[in-house]
Structures are given as structure tokens and as C-alpha cells.
Design a protein around this motif. Structure first.
Motif, PDB file in Angstrom:
ATOM      1  N   MET A   1      10.682 -40.681  -8.036  1.00 14.47           N
ATOM      2  CA  MET A   1      11.139 -39.782  -8.172  1.00 14.47           C
ATOM      3  C   MET A   1      11.063 -38.615  -7.015  1.00 14.47           C
ATOM      4  O   MET A   1      11.528 -38.768  -5.493  1.00 14.47           O
ATOM      5  CB  MET A   1       9.222 -39.055  -8.618  1.00 14.47           C
ATOM      6  N   ALA A   2      12.454 -37.423  -7.678  1.00  9.70           N
ATOM      7  CA  ALA A   2      13.146 -36.483  -6.746  1.00  9.70           C
ATOM      8  C   ALA A   2      13.350 -35.624  -7.290  1.00  9.70           C
ATOM      9  O   ALA A   2      13.052 -35.481  -7.776  1.00  9.70           O
ATOM     10  CB  ALA A   2      14.536 -37.738  -6.479  1.00  9.70           C
ATOM     11  N   ALA A   3      13.158 -34.349  -5.669  1.00 13.83           N
ATOM     12  CA  ALA A   3      13.646 -33.149  -6.145  1.00 13.83           C
ATOM     13  C   ALA A   3      14.796 -33.060  -6.258  1.00 13.83           C
ATOM     14  O   ALA A   3      15.554 -34.041  -5.627  1.00 13.83           O
ATOM     15  CB  ALA A   3      13.119 -32.577  -4.816  1.00 13.83           C
ATOM     16  N   GLY A   4      15.126 -32.245  -7.443  1.00 17.75           N
ATOM     17  CA  GLY A   4      17.416 -31.549  -7.486  1.00 17.75           C
ATOM     18  C   GLY A   4      16.572 -31.482  -8.319  1.00 17.75           C
ATOM     19  O   GLY A   4      15.672 -29.911  -8.751  1.00 17.75           O
ATOM     20  N   GLY A   5      17.863 -31.211  -9.339  1.00 21.76           N
ATOM     21  CA  GLY A   5      18.750 -30.395 -10.099  1.00 21.76           C
ATOM     22  C   GLY A   5      20.004 -31.359 -10.995  1.00 21.76           C
ATOM     23  O   GLY A   5      20.612 -31.533 -10.251  1.00 21.76           O
ATOM     24  N   PHE A   6      20.586 -29.921 -11.741  1.00 24.80           N
ATOM     25  CA  PHE A   6      21.797 -30.062 -12.273  1.00 24.80           C
ATOM     26  C   PHE A   6      22.788 -28.870 -12.414  1.00 24.80           C
ATOM     27  O   PHE A   6      21.703 -28.144 -12.821  1.00 24.80           O
ATOM     28  CB  PHE A   6      21.354 -31.072 -13.721  1.00 24.80           C
ATOM     29  N   CYS A   7      24.094 -29.214 -13.023  1.00 20.80           N
ATOM     30  CA  CYS A   7      24.608 -27.658 -13.358  1.00 20.80           C
ATOM     31  C   CYS A   7      25.517 -28.208 -14.488  1.00 20.80           C
ATOM     32  O   CYS A   7      25.919 -30.034 -14.473  1.00 20.80           O
ATOM     33  CB  CYS A   7      25.509 -26.927 -12.120  1.00 20.80           C
ATOM     34  N   ARG A   8      25.298 -27.560 -15.259  1.00 26.93           N
ATOM     35  CA  ARG A   8      26.389 -28.327 -17.279  1.00 26.93           C
ATOM     36  C   ARG A   8      27.889 -27.669 -16.463  1.00 26.93           C
ATOM     37  O   ARG A   8      27.944 -26.286 -16.493  1.00 26.93           O
ATOM     38  CB  ARG A   8      26.136 -27.854 -18.255  1.00 26.93           C
ATOM     39  N   LEU A   9      28.965 -28.644 -16.476  1.00 27.09           N
ATOM     40  CA  LEU A   9      30.091 -28.035 -16.076  1.00 27.09           C
ATOM     41  C   LEU A   9      30.676 -27.333 -17.010  1.00 27.09           C
ATOM     42  O   LEU A   9      30.509 -27.846 -18.663  1.00 27.09           O
ATOM     43  CB  LEU A   9      31.303 -29.120 -15.499  1.00 27.09           C
ATOM     44  N   TYR A  56      14.030 -40.874 -10.694  1.00 29.57           N
ATOM     45  CA  TYR A  56      13.813 -39.368 -12.088  1.00 29.57           C
ATOM     46  C   TYR A  56      14.196 -38.322 -12.070  1.00 29.57           C
ATOM     47  O   TYR A  56      14.295 -37.733 -10.274  1.00 29.57           O
ATOM     48  CB  TYR A  56      12.291 -39.703 -12.795  1.00 29.57           C
ATOM     49  N   LEU A  57      14.916 -37.546 -12.970  1.00 32.36           N
ATOM     50  CA  LEU A  57      14.798 -35.768 -12.593  1.00 32.36           C
ATOM     51  C   LEU A  57      13.602 -34.921 -13.780  1.00 32.36           C
ATOM     52  O   LEU A  57      14.287 -34.757 -14.313  1.00 32.36           O
ATOM     53  CB  LEU A  57      16.205 -35.386 -13.262  1.00 32.36           C
ATOM     54  N   ARG A  58      13.289 -34.009 -12.629  1.00 35.46           N
ATOM     55  CA  ARG A  58      11.655 -33.653 -12.977  1.00 35.46           C
ATOM     56  C   ARG A  58      12.267 -31.856 -12.999  1.00 35.46           C
ATOM     57  O   ARG A  58      12.600 -31.874 -11.837  1.00 35.46           O
ATOM     58  CB  ARG A  58      10.552 -34.003 -12.953  1.00 35.46           C
ATOM     59  N   GLY A  59      12.859 -31.261 -14.282  1.00 34.25           N
ATOM     60  CA  GLY A  59      12.995 -29.981 -13.552  1.00 34.25           C
ATOM     61  C   GLY A  59      14.834 -29.550 -12.877  1.00 34.25           C
ATOM     62  O   GLY A  59      15.178 -30.759 -13.232  1.00 34.25           O
ATOM     63  N   ASN A  60      14.316 -28.553 -12.739  1.00 30.05           N
ATOM     64  CA  ASN A  60      15.675 -28.059 -11.917  1.00 30.05           C
ATOM     65  C   ASN A  60      15.875 -26.797 -10.751  1.00 30.05           C
ATOM     66  O   ASN A  60      16.426 -25.625 -10.885  1.00 30.05           O
ATOM     67  CB  ASN A  60      16.738 -26.984 -13.017  1.00 30.05           C
ATOM     68  N   GLY A  61      14.775 -27.570 -10.486  1.00 24.22           N
ATOM     69  CA  GLY A  61      14.427 -26.969  -9.028  1.00 24.22           C
ATOM     70  C   GLY A  61      15.284 -26.801  -7.604  1.00 24.22           C
ATOM     71  O   GLY A  61      15.548 -26.052  -6.934  1.00 24.22           O
TER      72      GLY A  61
END
Length: 109
Positions: A1-9, A56-61
Motif C-alpha cells: 500500500m502507498a500514500a498518494g493521490g491523483f488528478c484528472r486532466l 494500491y491507491l487509497r484516497g487522495n491525500g
């Protein structure tokens, strides 16, 4: 598991940013990985196909910053990394292609 996030273009694609533990011999730091893909699932699949199975991406922190988005969009592979922010080595460090991370030798046991 990893901390992270995403953004939609605006074109519907996404940039996913993940902080992963480093497997290098230098220490127990972490790396920030950026992936440009059609959607979040495909971004994670790209990483899993490289051998990073437990990603895995959990959330958008910790979504990618505008500078990070620009960096990954201008890279031909759309998959880059560098030492995670907060580490002393991160100051002035450039982004590297993912191939450079994957060919680093594992820490001796």
C-alpha cells in the motif's frame, strides 16, 4: 500500500502520484512515482506490470502538484520517479525514468 493521490486532466486522463518505499542500498527512504495513464486503474496496472505488485491507491491525500503533472506530461514514457519530498536528497533532484529505478541493485542481505 502507498500514500498518494491523483488528478484528472481536462482531456479525461489522469496523473497518479504514489510514495513507495525505496529498495535502494542508500537507506530506508521512499520515492515519489508519477504515472500518466487513461485512468487510475491503468496507472496502477502499469506499475504492477513492472513488478510492483502490492501497489494500491487509497484516497487522495497527496495528489500530484502542478509541477509534478508538468514533469510527467513532458516525459515520453509518462512514468517517472525521484526521492520523495521531505528527504534531504530531494533538494534539486531531477526526475528519473522508471527504468533507472527498476535496475537499481537490491540492498545486500
Amino acid at each position: 500500500m502507498a500514500a498518494g493521490g491523483f488528478c484528472r486532466l481536462p482531456n479525461g486522463r489522469v496523473v497518479v502520484a504514489l510514495n513507495l518505499p525505496s529498495q535502494s542500498a542508500e537507506g530506508s527512504g521512499s520515492v515519489r512515482v508519477l504515472v500518466h495513464a487513461q485512468n487510475r486503474a491503468r496507472a496502477l496496472t502499469r506499475l504492477r506490470n513492472l513488478g510492483l505488485r502490492a501497489v494500491y491507491l487509497r484516497g487522495n491525500g497527496q495528489p500530484p502538484s502542478p509541477d509534478e503533472v508538468t514533469a510527467v506530461l513532458h516525459h515520453p514514457d509518462g512514468l517517472i520517479w525521484r526521492t520523495a519530498p521531505g528527504a534531504d536528497a530531494c533538494v534539486g533532484e531531477l526526475w528519473h525514468p522508471i527504468r533507472a529505478l527498476m535496475r537499481q541493485p537490491a540492498a545486500p542481505r
